[in-house]
Design a protein around this motif. Structure first.
Motif, mmCIF file in Angstrom:
data_model
loop_
_atom_site.group_PDB
_atom_site.id
_atom_site.type_symbol
_atom_site.label_atom_id
_atom_site.label_comp_id
_atom_site.label_asym_id
_atom_site.label_seq_id
_atom_site.Cartn_x
_atom_site.Cartn_y
_atom_site.Cartn_z
ATOM 1 N N ASP A 176 4.523 0.878 -10.694
ATOM 2 C CA ASP A 176 4.293 1.477 -9.372
ATOM 3 C C ASP A 176 4.775 0.623 -8.219
ATOM 4 O O ASP A 176 4.662 1.026 -7.066
ATOM 5 C CB ASP A 176 2.802 1.807 -9.191
ATOM 6 C CG ASP A 176 1.944 0.544 -9.161
ATOM 7 O OD1 ASP A 176 2.457 -0.539 -9.488
ATOM 8 O OD2 ASP A 176 0.746 0.656 -8.816
ATOM 9 N N THR A 177 5.317 -0.571 -8.492
ATOM 10 C CA THR A 177 5.780 -1.432 -7.408
ATOM 11 C C THR A 177 7.160 -1.991 -7.708
ATOM 12 O O THR A 177 7.611 -2.017 -8.860
ATOM 13 C CB THR A 177 4.815 -2.609 -7.168
ATOM 14 O OG1 THR A 177 4.702 -3.370 -8.384
ATOM 15 C CG2 THR A 177 3.450 -2.132 -6.722
ATOM 16 N N PHE A 178 7.817 -2.425 -6.646
ATOM 17 C CA PHE A 178 9.104 -3.102 -6.729
ATOM 18 C C PHE A 178 8.938 -4.517 -6.184
ATOM 19 O O PHE A 178 8.063 -4.772 -5.353
ATOM 20 C CB PHE A 178 10.168 -2.386 -5.889
ATOM 21 C CG PHE A 178 10.570 -1.031 -6.403
ATOM 22 C CD1 PHE A 178 11.768 -0.865 -7.070
ATOM 23 C CD2 PHE A 178 9.750 0.077 -6.209
ATOM 24 C CE1 PHE A 178 12.146 0.378 -7.529
ATOM 25 C CE2 PHE A 178 10.127 1.321 -6.664
ATOM 26 C CZ PHE A 178 11.333 1.474 -7.339
ATOM 27 N N ARG A 179 9.808 -5.401 -6.628
ATOM 28 C CA ARG A 179 9.836 -6.747 -6.082
ATOM 29 C C ARG A 179 11.233 -7.016 -5.528
ATOM 30 O O ARG A 179 12.232 -6.816 -6.223
ATOM 31 C CB ARG A 179 9.488 -7.785 -7.138
ATOM 32 C CG ARG A 179 9.482 -9.226 -6.587
ATOM 33 C CD ARG A 179 9.214 -10.230 -7.689
ATOM 34 N NE ARG A 179 7.859 -10.084 -8.202
ATOM 35 C CZ ARG A 179 6.793 -10.681 -7.666
ATOM 36 N NH1 ARG A 179 6.938 -11.433 -6.582
ATOM 37 N NH2 ARG A 179 5.608 -10.517 -8.185
ATOM 38 N N ILE A 180 11.288 -7.460 -4.278
ATOM 39 C CA ILE A 180 12.558 -7.782 -3.652
ATOM 40 C C ILE A 180 13.032 -9.127 -4.171
ATOM 41 O O ILE A 180 12.328 -10.131 -4.067
ATOM 42 C CB ILE A 180 12.432 -7.816 -2.117
ATOM 43 C CG1 ILE A 180 11.821 -6.504 -1.604
ATOM 44 C CG2 ILE A 180 13.793 -8.053 -1.488
ATOM 45 C CD1 ILE A 180 12.615 -5.286 -1.959
ATOM 46 N N THR A 239 0.827 -1.206 0.000
ATOM 47 C CA THR A 239 0.000 0.000 0.000
ATOM 48 C C THR A 239 0.859 1.253 0.000
ATOM 49 O O THR A 239 2.013 1.230 0.453
ATOM 50 C CB THR A 239 -0.908 0.017 1.245
ATOM 51 O OG1 THR A 239 -0.086 0.027 2.427
ATOM 52 C CG2 THR A 239 -1.803 -1.215 1.265
ATOM 53 N N PRO A 240 0.330 2.376 -0.501
ATOM 54 C CA PRO A 240 1.104 3.631 -0.493
ATOM 55 C C PRO A 240 1.427 4.073 0.927
ATOM 56 O O PRO A 240 0.672 3.828 1.874
ATOM 57 C CB PRO A 240 0.165 4.621 -1.181
ATOM 58 C CG PRO A 240 -0.759 3.780 -2.000
ATOM 59 C CD PRO A 240 -0.951 2.514 -1.219
ATOM 60 N N LEU A 241 2.577 4.718 1.072
ATOM 61 C CA LEU A 241 3.011 5.215 2.366
ATOM 62 C C LEU A 241 2.572 6.658 2.543
ATOM 63 O O LEU A 241 2.893 7.523 1.731
ATOM 64 C CB LEU A 241 4.542 5.128 2.491
ATOM 65 C CG LEU A 241 5.155 5.770 3.749
ATOM 66 C CD1 LEU A 241 4.667 5.060 5.007
ATOM 67 C CD2 LEU A 241 6.676 5.762 3.668
ATOM 68 N N ALA A 267 8.904 -13.104 -2.396
ATOM 69 C CA ALA A 267 7.640 -12.787 -3.060
ATOM 70 C C ALA A 267 7.122 -11.420 -2.634
ATOM 71 O O ALA A 267 5.984 -11.051 -2.962
ATOM 72 C CB ALA A 267 6.607 -13.855 -2.743
ATOM 73 N N LEU A 268 7.964 -10.643 -1.926
ATOM 74 C CA LEU A 268 7.539 -9.365 -1.371
ATOM 75 C C LEU A 268 7.480 -8.299 -2.452
ATOM 76 O O LEU A 268 8.456 -8.061 -3.172
ATOM 77 C CB LEU A 268 8.506 -8.934 -0.270
ATOM 78 C CG LEU A 268 8.183 -7.616 0.450
ATOM 79 C CD1 LEU A 268 6.853 -7.718 1.183
ATOM 80 C CD2 LEU A 268 9.306 -7.252 1.425
ATOM 81 N N GLU A 269 6.328 -7.657 -2.570
ATOM 82 C CA GLU A 269 6.151 -6.511 -3.454
ATOM 83 C C GLU A 269 5.961 -5.264 -2.608
ATOM 84 O O GLU A 269 5.254 -5.292 -1.604
ATOM 85 C CB GLU A 269 4.950 -6.718 -4.385
ATOM 86 C CG GLU A 269 5.151 -7.825 -5.414
ATOM 87 C CD GLU A 269 4.010 -7.888 -6.410
ATOM 88 O OE1 GLU A 269 3.062 -7.084 -6.253
ATOM 89 O OE2 GLU A 269 4.067 -8.723 -7.325
ATOM 90 N N VAL A 270 6.607 -4.184 -3.014
ATOM 91 C CA VAL A 270 6.618 -2.948 -2.227
ATOM 92 C C VAL A 270 6.173 -1.791 -3.112
ATOM 93 O O VAL A 270 6.653 -1.639 -4.246
ATOM 94 C CB VAL A 270 8.028 -2.664 -1.667
ATOM 95 C CG1 VAL A 270 8.005 -1.409 -0.796
ATOM 96 C CG2 VAL A 270 8.539 -3.858 -0.875
ATOM 97 N N THR A 322 6.156 4.298 -3.112
ATOM 98 C CA THR A 322 6.247 5.360 -2.109
ATOM 99 C C THR A 322 7.028 4.928 -0.879
ATOM 100 O O THR A 322 7.465 5.766 -0.093
ATOM 101 C CB THR A 322 4.846 5.810 -1.685
ATOM 102 O OG1 THR A 322 4.090 4.666 -1.244
ATOM 103 C CG2 THR A 322 4.115 6.490 -2.834
ATOM 104 N N ARG A 323 7.218 3.637 -0.715
ATOM 105 C CA ARG A 323 8.010 3.119 0.406
ATOM 106 C C ARG A 323 9.460 2.868 0.002
ATOM 107 O O ARG A 323 10.257 2.389 0.795
ATOM 108 C CB ARG A 323 7.383 1.834 0.945
ATOM 109 C CG ARG A 323 5.962 2.033 1.474
ATOM 110 C CD ARG A 323 5.354 0.747 1.992
ATOM 111 N NE ARG A 323 3.965 0.968 2.400
ATOM 112 C CZ ARG A 323 3.591 1.364 3.621
ATOM 113 N NH1 ARG A 323 4.514 1.557 4.561
ATOM 114 N NH2 ARG A 323 2.320 1.554 3.912
ATOM 115 N N MET A 324 9.778 3.157 -1.246
ATOM 116 C CA MET A 324 11.135 2.981 -1.757
ATOM 117 C C MET A 324 11.720 4.359 -2.090
ATOM 118 O O MET A 324 11.274 5.023 -3.036
ATOM 119 C CB MET A 324 11.133 2.106 -3.016
ATOM 120 C CG MET A 324 10.733 0.664 -2.772
ATOM 121 S SD MET A 324 12.021 -0.205 -1.835
ATOM 122 C CE MET A 324 11.704 -1.899 -2.354
#
Length: 463
Positions: A180-184, A137-139, A188-191, A194-196
């Protein structure tokens, strides 16, 4: 005869277009001298993108090539080593929880690492994790409550991949046109983006940026050829020392002796013994028919060649040679101060462009988590890298003092203004806001509106 031929005869076909160029270009052409035409060899020169340095080679360069390592590390260190000063109406006691959290989370180190990995790989991020919040979710910093548990993690571009999720189509967003998202990597973590907090390397044009996985370039990419040439010169020079002095022996009948195994062994034994016995303070024993001489390599001009390559690398890295190589500048009265000042000015410009937005966001998150409030008057200032000598400081203070005396004498400013600037400049380490207020009151009328004397007002202030 056709009408066309009657009017002007048969027309000559236009000359074929130059297949080497697909678009018109403006350049200097001299047909008589052959400059710029088909006979000019330089007209065939083209810039072609070579291979992009892969992750493994980048890491090998960083680990084994000291110049590549310094090109990556020096700007990252210089952008963070003096750190920042935060000014706000909040007292030092009120700011203590923030500074304690900043120290515990190692913010300065994380920012330095993020800049370094961005320079090496082309991009990096600081993942801001707030316990209890979904990373997808957005930060919203405003939702962070006092006492919230935070953690910061630095990932390079290969550990935080792009391309997952929908593309941001809001033209106001800094992420417009990007996923709009990153994957570590490895999880399986998607971020959510806005948190990056992102850091970039050498910026690329948009098309190159998108084909590069929405990341920019390593700063080593532009230096690759220059580094290769410099290392080649270094290695070649080192190899010359192996043959700085070569003994040459002319032996009659050597070819016949090497024609048999027995003769070959005899030659090895004979001249191996001669070489073993020869030294600076020993004799060389040879046959009367043999001829001995030495071939010596000359190293004249090698220093000048090496210096030119050093200058080339310093220019390509945009780091002064005095900082990159730790070498004093050449020439009479050369100190390198002007180069250092120009470099520090550029570092400060990079701090404003690249560091201010991330640090302001980090400050807001940490202040809300540690103090429960984010002051609207917070002012973040990057501490200067250039430090004046004691002589320069004394000269500056003398100039300021003369200016203040002139303005005070002519009534342009009052004692309170001068005192406030002395406090702001840190001229006196023991000076406090109370001293500034006292100067303002002493510069005022002898009696205040309520009929009390200036001495009574001052006494009330000191009390």
């Amino acid at each position: 005869m056709s009408r066309r031929n009657r009017r002007g005869g048969q027309k000559t076909a236009p000359p074929a277009a130059d297949k080497r160029r697909t678009s018109a270009s403006d350049s200097l052409v001299n047909l008589v001298a052959g400059l710029g035409d088909a006979r000019d060899k330089t007209s065939y020169s083209r810039y072609v993108l070579g291979g992009v340095i892969e992750q493994q080679e980048l890491e090998t360069l960083y680990r084994t090539n000291w110049l590549a390592g310094k090109v990556v590390d020096i700007p990252a260190s210089d952008m963070t080593r003096a750190w920042v000063t935060r000014k706000t109406a909040l007292s030092d006691d009120q700011m203590k929880p923030f500074y304690a959290l900043e120290k515990r989370l190692k913010v300065k180190k994380h920012v330095r690492d993020a800049i370094a990995w961005a320079r090496l790989y082309g991009g990096s991020v600081i993942f801001v994790h707030v316990k209890g919040q979904d990373p997808k979710t957005p930060l919203d910093p405003g939702t962070i409550q006092r006492g919230a548990q935070l953690s910061l993690h630095v990932f390079d571009r290969y550990r935080a991949t792009r391309g997952a999720g929908a593309v941001v189509m809001d033209p106001i967003s800094e992420m417009f046109g990007q996923p709009d998202t990153f994957r570590i990597a490895g999880t399986a973590l998607e971020v959510h983006h806005t948190r990056m907090i992102q850091f970039q390397g050498a910026e690329l044009p948009w098309q190159q940026f998108t084909t590069n996985g929405y990341w920019h370039d390593s700063v080593i990419q532009r230096l690759y050829d220059t580094l290769t040439r410099y290392d080649t010169v270094n290695q070649g020079t080192a190899s010359m020392f192996f043959e700085a002095v070569v003994d040459v022996l002319k032996v009659d009948g050597l070819g016949e002796m090497l024609g048999t195994d027995e003769g070959t062994e005899l030659v090895k034994k004979r001249f191996g013994l001669a070489a073993m016995m020869k030294s600076f303070n020993r004799m060389l024993l040879i046959d009367g028919n043999d001829d001995h001489s030495q071939k010596t390599n000359t190293f004249a001009g090698v220093k000048d060649v090496m210096q030119e390559f050093k200058t080339d690398i310093a220019g390509a890295a945009d780091i002064p040679a005095t900082r990159l190589f730790g070498k004093s500048p050449d020439g009479m009265n050369a100190t390198g101060d002007s180069d250092a000042r120009n470099y520090y000015d550029r570092v400060n410009s990079d701090q404003e462009d690249q560091l201010r937005p991330p640090l302001e966001l980090i400050d807001e998150i940490l202040m809300r988590a540690s103090m429960g409030v984010y002051p609207d008057d917070l002012e973040l200032t990057f501490n200067p890298l250039w430090q004046m000598s004691d002589t320069e400081k004394a000269t500056l203070e003398k100039t300021r003092a003369d200016r203040d005396v002139a303005y005070l004498t002519n009534g342009v400013v009052g004692e309170g203004v001068v005192a406030a600037e002395l406090l702001e400049n840190g001229t006196y380490s023991k000076m406090t806001p109370k001293d500034v207020e006292l100067a303002k009151q002493l510069a005022g009328p002898l009696d205040d509106p309520e009929g009390r004397g200036a001495g009574e007002a001052v006494g009330r202030t000191l009390g």
